[in-house]
Scaffold this active site. Sequence first.
Site, PDB file in Angstrom:
ATOM      1  N   HIS A 166       0.807  -1.228   0.000  1.00 27.41           N
ATOM      2  CA  HIS A 166       0.000   0.000   0.000  1.00 27.41           C
ATOM      3  C   HIS A 166       0.841   1.279   0.000  1.00 27.41           C
ATOM      4  O   HIS A 166       0.285   2.377  -0.106  1.00 27.41           O
ATOM      5  CB  HIS A 166      -0.941   0.028   1.206  1.00 27.41           C
ATOM      6  CG  HIS A 166      -1.968  -1.061   1.204  1.00 27.41           C
ATOM      7  ND1 HIS A 166      -2.823  -1.265   0.145  1.00 27.41           N
ATOM      8  CD2 HIS A 166      -2.276  -2.028   2.121  1.00 27.41           C
ATOM      9  CE1 HIS A 166      -3.617  -2.302   0.418  1.00 27.41           C
ATOM     10  NE2 HIS A 166      -3.299  -2.782   1.605  1.00 27.41           N
ATOM     11  N   ASP A 201      -2.640 -10.661  -2.325  1.00 29.20           N
ATOM     12  CA  ASP A 201      -3.177 -10.188  -1.042  1.00 29.20           C
ATOM     13  C   ASP A 201      -4.642  -9.784  -1.271  1.00 29.20           C
ATOM     14  O   ASP A 201      -5.014  -9.375  -2.376  1.00 29.20           O
ATOM     15  CB  ASP A 201      -2.344  -8.979  -0.578  1.00 29.20           C
ATOM     16  CG  ASP A 201      -2.727  -8.470   0.801  1.00 29.20           C
ATOM     17  OD1 ASP A 201      -1.995  -8.781   1.756  1.00 29.20           O
ATOM     18  OD2 ASP A 201      -3.746  -7.746   0.908  1.00 29.20           O
ATOM     19  N   HIS A 203      -6.204  -7.285  -0.405  1.00 28.70           N
ATOM     20  CA  HIS A 203      -6.383  -5.851  -0.683  1.00 28.70           C
ATOM     21  C   HIS A 203      -5.662  -5.474  -1.980  1.00 28.70           C
ATOM     22  O   HIS A 203      -4.583  -6.007  -2.269  1.00 28.70           O
ATOM     23  CB  HIS A 203      -5.798  -5.013   0.454  1.00 28.70           C
ATOM     24  CG  HIS A 203      -6.424  -5.287   1.790  1.00 28.70           C
ATOM     25  ND1 HIS A 203      -5.911  -6.196   2.686  1.00 28.70           N
ATOM     26  CD2 HIS A 203      -7.539  -4.762   2.369  1.00 28.70           C
ATOM     27  CE1 HIS A 203      -6.676  -6.220   3.768  1.00 28.70           C
ATOM     28  NE2 HIS A 203      -7.672  -5.364   3.607  1.00 28.70           N
ATOM     29  N   ASP A 290      -4.678 -12.675   3.788  1.00 32.47           N
ATOM     30  CA  ASP A 290      -5.917 -12.105   4.321  1.00 32.47           C
ATOM     31  C   ASP A 290      -7.131 -12.438   3.464  1.00 32.47           C
ATOM     32  O   ASP A 290      -8.251 -12.035   3.784  1.00 32.47           O
ATOM     33  CB  ASP A 290      -5.803 -10.597   4.581  1.00 32.47           C
ATOM     34  CG  ASP A 290      -5.010  -9.860   3.530  1.00 32.47           C
ATOM     35  OD1 ASP A 290      -4.742 -10.449   2.460  1.00 32.47           O
ATOM     36  OD2 ASP A 290      -4.649  -8.694   3.773  1.00 32.47           O
TER      37      ASP A 290
HETATM   38 ZN   LIG Z   1      -4.014  -7.118   2.789  1.00 35.35          ZN
END
Ligand SMILES: [Zn+2]
Length: 346
Positions: A166, A201, A203, A290
């Site tokens: 991120h 991931d 996200h 995740d």
């Molecule tokens: Zn994540």
Amino acid sequence: MRAFYHPDQSLHDPQQYMRFGQIVAPKDLPERTAQLLAALDRHGVRPEQPADSGVEPILGVHSAEFVDFLQNVWQRWLELPERGPEAWPNTFPYWSGRTDEAMRPPCRPTGLMGQLGWYLGDLSVPVGEHCWISTLRSAQTAVAGADALLAGERAVYALCRPSGHHARADRASGFCYVNNTAIAAQRLRQGFGKVAILDVDAHHGDGTQQIFYCRDDVLTVSIHADPANYYPFFTGYEDERGNGPGEGCNLNLPLPHGAAGHEMNAAIDRAGRAIREFGAEVLVVALGYDAHKDDPIGVLKLETADFGAIGARVKGFGLPTLVVQEGGYAIEAIGGCLDAFLEGFR
Ligand SMILES: [Zn+2]
């Protein structure tokens, strides 16, 4: 398979995190690395300590002002007469977010609070006493992994923490301070013409996308939960395809919330076709857990064994591969996820 990890990475111990309007216990616990180290041990993999490669490789993808901020923010925070336990912003800038601009203009505020808002993108990246040293070592772990591939290794695992995907060129967010995956990909360009990044991931890898968005030498592919109602919300949509020379070199494959292993596998197969068509010579896998059904901040429904299928598919791409650790917060599950991935990858 070789692996890298530096014990300083476990010093990072965030104390707070804003979720649904409440300050809650952090999710990126040092215990995560203990679980992953135990999984490596079960596979007879002994992680090596990365060399101190300094900040130079980080500056390959991050602005000098941002890196300088991260290095010094804790000392500056201590000079405030009244303060909380960690450096945290309380204001955020407006920025157009134009995709043709690889970076924002220079930060105009010279004071601490303005710079906190500029460089820390949300309330999941508090900066505590040991944040910088852990961040530096985490990046160096990724760099050591890239260097091993440059030296001819075929498969390397970089146990990075804090995570990186991120982090944008000039902004930390989402538990990430610098972008380990992007730093490694940039490093790999020293020996490989075309690098592909596959981010699995849960996200969207928004920082990685931003860093390479206008480039045609690094393909960025991210498979993640639909961001319309999931972090990082503002990017990760299918119509983000790259810009300028990078047009066509970014692929987002959002999954509906509740998606299971077979949907992840279909997306990986599609990613594999894109990676082949791109002509990638080397692969960086941003591996998070995740997407596991038990993840405390997750919305996908993968079983532990599904990470084995991911490992097998990635292996099937037939490229020299660096696996960079990203998220995954179900302490009881993540060791098993890495076990499954390593089994599948073999
Ligand atoms: Zn994540």
